[in-house]
Design an enzyme around this catalytic site. Structure first.
Site, short mmCIF file in Angstrom:
data_model
loop_
_atom_site.label_atom_id
_atom_site.label_comp_id
_atom_site.label_asym_id
_atom_site.label_seq_id
_atom_site.Cartn_x
_atom_site.Cartn_y
_atom_site.Cartn_z
N HIS A 394 0.86 -1.26 0.05
CA HIS A 394 -0.05 -0.12 -0.14
C HIS A 394 0.85 1.22 0.05
O HIS A 394 0.31 2.49 -0.11
CB HIS A 394 -0.92 0.17 1.20
CG HIS A 394 -2.02 -0.98 1.29
ND1 HIS A 394 -2.69 -1.11 0.22
CD2 HIS A 394 -2.41 -1.86 2.18
CE1 HIS A 394 -3.49 -2.19 0.17
NE2 HIS A 394 -3.45 -2.62 1.53
N ASP A 428 -3.20 -10.14 -2.96
CA ASP A 428 -3.74 -9.86 -1.60
C ASP A 428 -5.39 -9.50 -1.64
O ASP A 428 -5.37 -9.15 -2.98
CB ASP A 428 -2.79 -8.56 -1.03
CG ASP A 428 -3.22 -8.03 0.27
OD1 ASP A 428 -2.55 -8.81 1.41
OD2 ASP A 428 -4.25 -7.62 0.58
N HIS A 430 -6.61 -6.90 -0.78
CA HIS A 430 -6.71 -5.42 -0.94
C HIS A 430 -6.06 -4.69 -2.14
O HIS A 430 -4.87 -5.57 -2.51
CB HIS A 430 -6.23 -4.80 0.28
CG HIS A 430 -6.94 -5.10 1.35
ND1 HIS A 430 -6.29 -6.20 2.50
CD2 HIS A 430 -8.27 -4.58 2.01
CE1 HIS A 430 -7.33 -6.31 3.46
NE2 HIS A 430 -8.27 -5.45 3.33
N ASP A 517 -4.97 -12.92 3.08
CA ASP A 517 -6.10 -12.58 3.62
C ASP A 517 -7.22 -12.59 2.75
O ASP A 517 -8.45 -12.11 3.10
CB ASP A 517 -6.26 -10.82 4.07
CG ASP A 517 -5.29 -10.10 2.92
OD1 ASP A 517 -5.15 -10.69 1.84
OD2 ASP A 517 -5.13 -8.87 3.16
#
Length: 750
Positions: A394, A428, A430, A517
Site C-alpha cells: 500500500h 492480496d 486489498h 487475507d
C-alpha cells in the site's frame, strides 16, 4: 561445500558466467569437441529446436560460484528417452564424488521425466579397441563407475562400427534402465539410435550409415554386456527422486520489534511465527540471513521526503508510544505542516497506520530481506520467499498506509528491472495501490492486482478496472476487482485472466505479492478461500515457470495462516518443477497478436533473426528469407511476394511469405512460414496460415502448394501441414540429397 543446481538459460549474468566456466571445462577436457557445439551451449538451453532435443544443464559449484563439474542431459519427449551428452569435472577431479553426485541428479531428472531409459556413450575398455593405455584405464574406470547403477554397453550391434575407414576407438552406447531396469525393446532402441545419429551427429553420419546401424538392432530385447566389474546384485539401481534444491527463505529478523499492542491492531508478530512453523516442517526451504543494502534502492521507488520523514519521525517518537494520523492537510510542497501529529497525515493515506520508534527499523530491515531474496534469484534460484512484516504493497511513491511503510514489492521489481522485464502479481485481498502508483507510467513493469472492489474494500480510492496505466504505461496496469463473496473457483477464473496477460507480456521475472487475507474467516476480508484453493493458485502461478520472488503481504487469521501459506508453496513448487521438466510442451493459445500485410524496413533484420533462431534453416536460407523482404520493400507487389507478419506487443513472433505461381491463374506457393521458438506450440503458426489463406482466397486463389523435406526431423512440420488440411500430392525422391526427397503438399481453398 558444493551444491548442484540446474541452469535453465543464459539470461542472467550469473548464469552466463556459469556457462562460460562450463565451456572452459569442455575446451580443456575435450579439446577435440566441435567448437560450434561448445559455443552454442547457451542457445541450446534456450532453444531446443536447434538440435531437436531439450537441453538440461546441471552444475556442481562451490558456494562462491566456482563450477567444479557439470552434466548436460538431452531429453527427447516424444520417443521418451534422455541422453547424457556430457559429464565432466574441472581439472579431471576423479574420485572427488562430484561425478557421482551429478550422475545421481541426472538419474533423478530422467526418472521425473518418466522416460523409458537413459543413454550415453562411453569409449571402449578393451585393449584391442583402444590401444592407448592411459585412455584405456580411464575408460575402464568410467564403465566400472556406471556398472554401479546397472548401466552397461549395448552389444551385438553396429553402433561401434566406424563411420569412415580408419576410425578407431568408436564408443559404446550405454543403457541405464533407471529404477525399473526394464529390458531394452528393439523398436524403442531403434528410435533412440536414429534420433541420436540424425540429430546429434547430423553432420558426421550419412544416411546410409544411419540406416545400417539402426537395422543392426535385431535382438528383442536388445542385448547388454554382462557385468564385467562387479556382481549384478551389487548394482544400486534405486533412484532418489527428492529434489536437491531448496527455496531460499529470508525472514525479517527484526519484525517482532514492531509490535503494536493497541486494540484491534491485527498486524502482529504471530503472523510470521505461524507461517514459519509450517514451512520449517516441510523441509523445502533453507533459511538465508538478510544482507544489508543501501538506501538508494528505496529512493528508486519512494520520494526522498517520505523516506526522510519516516526515518526522522520514527526516531523522535517516545518508546512505547505511537502517533496515528488524524488530520489530512492538502499537500502543499512549499508549506508542509510542522506539528508531528498533523505531519503524519500529510504522508499517510489512513488513520490506523502508526508512526512509532520501531516502524522504520522493522520496515527498513524488510527491504533488506526482499533484496536478499532478489539476489538469490539473480544467483540462479528459480524461487525465493521473503517472509516479512510490516507489509508494503500500500506504500506509494509519496505516501504510506495500510500497515505499509516501504513498498517491498516495488523495490524488488525495480532492482530486477536492470536485468529484464518484470511482472508484479498482487494476490492480496486489498488493491496493490502502491505498485500501481509507482509504475503507472512505465511499460517495463506490468502491474496486476486481484482484489476486493474498492466500493467496499480498502483502500477505496484505487483499484478500479478502468485504471490501465498512463503514457508509456498505458495497458500495463491491470486491475481485476471482485465482489464481496468469492470462493476458490471464482478466484481461479480471475487468476487465469491475470496469468494470460503475464504470459503475453513474457517477463524475465515475476514478483508475487502474497496476501493470505483472501482466506475464509480472515478478519480483514470477505472471501472464502481454503488450503486447497491456495494450493491450486500456487500451481497456476508456478506453471508459468518464470523466476519468481514471493513477498509476504497480508493475512491475519492466524489459525489457518501457516497451512494456507504451505498450501500455496506446495502448488507453486510442484508446478515449477513440472515446468522445468516439460518447459517446451505446447502452451495455451497466444493472446495479444496483431497481423499486418505492410512490410517495414526494420522487417529485413527482424525476419533474418527470427528465421535464424528457429534452428531449421541453413545460413544460405536465412539470407534468402531476408532478401525476399528487401525485394518486397524495393519492388512492392511487382516482387511477387506477399507477407503476413504476426506482431506480439511490437515484436515479430512469426510470419509467412507467399505468392502467385507464374503461369497459373489461381495457384499460390507458400514460400516461408516461421515462428519464433518462444511462440511455437501456442497456435501462432496455425493462425498465420489461416490469415494467409484468407488473403489468398480474397484475390482469387484456389490452390496453395507447400513443400518440405522428407527427413525425420521434419516429421513435425509435415504433421503440422496435414493437420491444417494440406494433402500430400507427390514426393520427388532424392531431391535434396540421397535419401532426402521433397514432399509437396496442396490445399484447395476455392
Amino acid at each position: 561445500m558444493l551444491r548442484i543446481r540446474r541452469v535453465y538459460d543464459d539470461t542472467l549474468p550469473v548464469n552466463r558466467e556459469i556457462i562460460r566456466q562450463v565451456k572452459e571445462i569442455l575446451r580443456t577436457r575435450f579439446p577435440a569437441a566441435p567448437r560450434e557445439d561448445i559455443d552454442q551451449l547457451g542457445e541450446k538451453l534456450r532453444n531446443p529446436f536447434k538440435q531437436r532435443f531439450r537441453s538440461v544443464l546441471f552444475v556442481a559449484q562451490t558456494l562462491k560460484g566456482r563450477v567444479q563439474g557439470f552434466a548436460l542431459l538431452l531429453h527427447e519427449p516424444e520417443i521418451g528417452f534422455t541422453f547424457l551428452d556430457w559429464i565432466a569435472m574441472a581439472g579431471g577431479k576423479a574420485g572427488s564424488g562430484i561425478g557421482g553426485a551429478l550422475y545421481d541428479r541426472v538419474r533423478q531428472e530422467s526418472l521425473a521425466l518418466a522416460v523409458k531409459g537413459l543413454f550415453f556413450e562411453c569409449l571402449p575398455d578393451a585393449p584391442d579397441r583402444c590401444p592407448d593405455t592411459a585412455l584405456l584405464k580411464e575408460n575402464q574406470d568410467r564403465l566400472r563407475f556406471y556398472e554401479q547403477y546397472g548401466a552397461r554397453p549395448i552389444v551385438d550391434t553396429a553402433y561401434e562400427s566406424p563411420v569412415n575407414a580408419g576410425d578407431t576407438c568408436m564408443p559404446h552406447l550405454v543403457y541405464d534402465g533407471l529404477e525399473a531396469q526394464r529390458p531394452l525393446r528393439r523398436s524403442f532402441a531403434r528410435k533412440v539410435v536414429r534420433a541420436v545419429l540424425e540429430r546429434k551427429y547430423a553432420a558426421l553420419c550419412p544416411a546410409d550409415y544411419v540406416e545400417r546401424v539402426v537395422a543392426s538392432f535385431r535382438d528383442d530385447p536388445v542385448a547388454l554386456r554382462e557385468y564385467r566389474y562387479l556382481k549384478p546384485e551389487a548394482a544400486r539401481t534405486r533412484v532418489d527422486i527428492r529434489t536437491m534444491e531448496q527455496i531460499p527463505l529470508i525472514v525479517n529478523d527484526r519484525h517482532d520489534i514492531h509490535h503494536v499492542h493497541d486494540r484491534g491492531y491485527v498486524e502482529a508478530p504471530v503472523r510470521v511465527r505461524s507461517i514459519l512453523a509450517e514451512l520449517e516442517k516441510s523441509g523445502r526451504f533453507t533459511l538465508i540471513k538478510p544482507q544489508a543494502f543501501p538506501d538508494k534502492h528505496i529512493l528508486a521507488v519512494h520520494d526522498s521526503d517520505l523516506f526522510g520523514y519516516l526515518r526522522r519521525a520514527c526516531a523522535e517518537v517516545p518508546e512505547g508510544k505511537s502517533v496515528y494520523p488524524y488530520i489530512f492537510p492538502i499537500r502543499n510542497k512549499a508549506r508542509p505542516p510542522k506539528e508531528p501529529s498533523v505531519l503524519a497525515g500529510y504522508y499517510c493515506i489512513d488513520t490506523f497506520t502508526p508512526v512509532n520508534r520501531n516502524a522504520y527499523p522493522a520496515a527498513r530491515r524488510g527491504v533488506d530481506c526482499v533484496l536478499t531474496a532478489v539476489r538469490e534469484i539473480l544467483r540462479g534460484h528459480r524461487l525465493a520467499y521473503a517472509l516479512v512484516r510490516p507489509p508494503g504493497h500500500h506504500a506509494e511513491r509519496q505516501a504510506f498506509g495500510g500497515f505499509c511503510y516501504f513498498n517491498n514489492t516495488a523495490v524488488a521489481a525495480q532492482y530486477l528491472c536492470a536485468y529484464g522485464k518484470v511482472a508484479i502479481l498482487d494476490i492480496d485481498y486489498h488493491h496493490g495501490n502502491g505498485q500501481q502508483d509507482i509504475f503507472y507510467q512505465r511499460n517495463d513493469v506490468l502491474t496486476l492486482s486481484i482484489h476486493g472492489h474498492p466500493s467496499f474494500a480498502y483502500p477505496y480510492f484505487s483499484g478500479f478496472a478502468e485504471e490501465q496505466g498512463d503514457g508509456d504505461g498505458e495497458g500495463f496496469n491491470l486491475n481485476l476487482p471482485l465482489p464481496e463473496a468469492v470462493d476458490g473457483p471464482v478466484y481461479r477464473r480471475t487468476l487465469e485472466k491475470a496469468v494470460t496477460r503475464i504470459r503475453d507480456f513474457n517477463p524475465q521475472f515475476l514478483v508475487v505479492a502474497l496476501g493470505l487475507d483472501t482466506a475464509k474467516g480472515d478478519p480483514t476480508g470477505t472471501w472464502s478461500l481454503r488450503v486447497k484453493d491456495f494450493e491450486e493458485n500456487g500451481r497456476i502461478i508456478g506453471a508459468m515457470g518464470f523466476p519468481t520472488v514471493v513477498i509476504q503481504e497480508g493475512g491475519y487469521r492466524n489459525r489457518t495462516l501457516g497451512r494456507n501459506a504451505m498450501g500455496f508453496f506446495k502448488g507453486l513448487i510442484e508446478a515449477h518443477h513440472h515446468w522445468g521438466r516439460n518447459r517446451q510442451e505446447p502452451r495455451e493459445r497466444l493472446h495479444g497478436v496483431g497481423f499486418r500485410e505492410v512490410i517495414e524496413p526494420p522487417d529485413v533484420e527482424r525476419v533474418r533473426r527470427l528465421v535464424d533462431i528457429t534452428g531449421f534453416f541453413s545460413a544460405e536460407e536465412v539470407a534468402i528469407a531476408a532478401e525476399l523482404v528487401q525485394e518486397r520493400l524495393e519492388k512492392g507487389p511487382d516482387s511477387g511476394y506477399e507477407f503476413v507478419m504476426g506482431d506480439h506487443y511490437g515484436r515479430l513472433a512469426g510470419y509467412t511469405c507467399f505468392g502467385r505461381i507464374p503461369g497459373t491463374t489461381a495457384s499460390f506457393d507458400l514460400y516461408w512460414i516461421a515462428v519464433h521458438p518462444e511462440f511455437q506450440g501456442r497456435g501462432l503458426g496455425r493462425r498465420l496460415l489461416q490469415e494467409s489463406e484468407r488473403r489468398i482466397k480474397a484475390v482469387g486463389g484456389a490452390r496453395i502448394y507447400v513443400d518440405t523435406s522428407q527427413r525425420s526431423q521434419y516429421a513435425g512440420t509435415r504433421a503440422f501441414y496435414e493437420s491444417c488440411g494440406y494433402r500430400l500430392e507427390t514426393v520427388l525422391a532424392d531431391f535434396y540429397s540421397p535419401g532426402d526427397g521433397k514432399a509437396i503438399y496442396c490445399k484447395v481453398i476455392g
